[in-house]
Design a protein around this motif. Structure first.
Motif, PDB file in Angstrom:
ATOM      1  N   UNK A 102      19.189 -26.760  -6.550  1.00  0.00           N
ATOM      2  CA  UNK A 102      19.918 -25.715  -6.258  1.00  0.00           C
ATOM      3  C   UNK A 102      20.431 -24.892  -7.570  1.00  0.00           C
ATOM      4  N   UNK A 103      20.225 -23.827  -7.721  1.00  0.00           N
ATOM      5  CA  UNK A 103      20.740 -23.175  -9.081  1.00  0.00           C
ATOM      6  C   UNK A 103      21.971 -22.758  -8.848  1.00  0.00           C
ATOM      7  N   UNK A 104      22.335 -22.027  -7.570  1.00  0.00           N
ATOM      8  CA  UNK A 104      23.619 -21.599  -7.405  1.00  0.00           C
ATOM      9  C   UNK A 104      24.157 -22.083  -5.928  1.00  0.00           C
ATOM     10  N   UNK A 105      25.462 -22.390  -6.020  1.00  0.00           N
ATOM     11  CA  UNK A 105      26.412 -23.099  -4.725  1.00  0.00           C
ATOM     12  C   UNK A 105      26.163 -22.042  -3.582  1.00  0.00           C
ATOM     13  N   UNK A 106      25.660 -22.803  -2.344  1.00  0.00           N
ATOM     14  CA  UNK A 106      25.483 -21.839  -1.119  1.00  0.00           C
ATOM     15  C   UNK A 106      26.658 -21.491  -0.664  1.00  0.00           C
ATOM     16  N   UNK A 107      27.820 -22.205  -0.956  1.00  0.00           N
ATOM     17  CA  UNK A 107      29.268 -21.804  -0.400  1.00  0.00           C
ATOM     18  C   UNK A 107      29.793 -20.849  -1.168  1.00  0.00           C
ATOM     19  N   UNK A 108      29.786 -20.704  -2.412  1.00  0.00           N
ATOM     20  CA  UNK A 108      30.779 -19.675  -3.273  1.00  0.00           C
ATOM     21  C   UNK A 108      29.961 -19.140  -4.350  1.00  0.00           C
ATOM     22  N   UNK A 109      28.602 -19.606  -4.534  1.00  0.00           N
ATOM     23  CA  UNK A 109      27.729 -18.541  -5.558  1.00  0.00           C
ATOM     24  C   UNK A 109      28.021 -19.105  -6.963  1.00  0.00           C
ATOM     25  N   UNK A 110      28.921 -20.312  -6.967  1.00  0.00           N
ATOM     26  CA  UNK A 110      28.913 -20.661  -8.376  1.00  0.00           C
ATOM     27  C   UNK A 110      27.784 -21.261  -9.038  1.00  0.00           C
ATOM     28  N   UNK A 111      27.299 -20.709 -10.211  1.00  0.00           N
ATOM     29  CA  UNK A 111      26.439 -21.183 -11.078  1.00  0.00           C
ATOM     30  C   UNK A 111      26.269 -22.763 -10.979  1.00  0.00           C
ATOM     31  N   UNK A 112      25.116 -23.412 -10.515  1.00  0.00           N
ATOM     32  CA  UNK A 112      25.126 -24.686 -10.524  1.00  0.00           C
ATOM     33  C   UNK A 112      24.045 -25.445 -11.876  1.00  0.00           C
ATOM     34  N   UNK A 113      23.699 -24.428 -12.434  1.00  0.00           N
ATOM     35  CA  UNK A 113      23.082 -24.779 -13.747  1.00  0.00           C
ATOM     36  C   UNK A 113      23.896 -25.348 -14.936  1.00  0.00           C
ATOM     37  N   UNK A 114      25.187 -24.845 -15.031  1.00  0.00           N
ATOM     38  CA  UNK A 114      26.126 -25.562 -15.841  1.00  0.00           C
ATOM     39  C   UNK A 114      26.352 -26.933 -15.241  1.00  0.00           C
ATOM     40  N   UNK A 115      26.645 -27.838 -16.331  1.00  0.00           N
ATOM     41  CA  UNK A 115      26.814 -29.220 -16.115  1.00  0.00           C
ATOM     42  C   UNK A 115      28.410 -29.363 -15.389  1.00  0.00           C
TER      43      UNK A 115
END
Ligand code: ZN
Length: 146
Positions: free
Chosen positions: A26-39
């Protein structure tokens, strides 16, 4: 982080903002759209922890929960390689220093034996010639003991 440690089968990724679980891809959180690419901070902390000797790095590499955490695994592997290289260098230098020490002891032993033989010859001769030949310190002690 607390949720991940208490969960027996933690998900590959947990949103640092809303704690939503998601697949590692997942590149983005399905819950809040937070960018998951950052560590995530937890991964950064774990990656930093991986450098505290081989032990945490090896544990991180073997834990199934971190199989897909490329960032953590990269640092864990790098730590393993770094500590492995350090260990290798240490072992090699220890072996070399042991060889050097062994040679030094051998040389010291030979020199001591030669010196002892020389002293034995000189002292025997001096005594036989009737001279009171005093060695430094030892002669002084012998003088007091007699
Ligand atoms: Zn989220």
């Amino acid at each position: 982080m607390a949720a991940a440690s208490s969960n027996p089968t933690p998900p590959a990724l947990v949103c640092p903002k809303c704690q939503t679980s998601m697949p590692a891809s997942a590149a983005f959180c399905p819950g809040c759209g937070h960018a998951m690419k950052q560590i995530p901070p937890a991964d950064r902390a774990l990656a930093a922890l991986a450098y505290l000797t081989l032990v945490p790095a090896a544990v991180l590499l073997f834990l199934p929960a971190y199989r897909h955490r490329a960032f953590v695994r990269f640092h864990a592997w790098q730590s393993v390689l770094l500590w492995g290289a350090f260990g290798l260098v240490t072992i090699v230098s220890l072996l070399l220093s042991n060889v050097t020490a062994a040679m030094a002891f051998l040389l010291f032993g030979i020199l001591t034996a030669l010196a002892m033989f020389f002293l034995w010859v000189v002292l025997s001769l001096k005594a036989w010639q009737g001279e009171l030949f005093e060695l430094p310190f030892l002669g002084m002690l012998a003088d007091r003991l007699r």
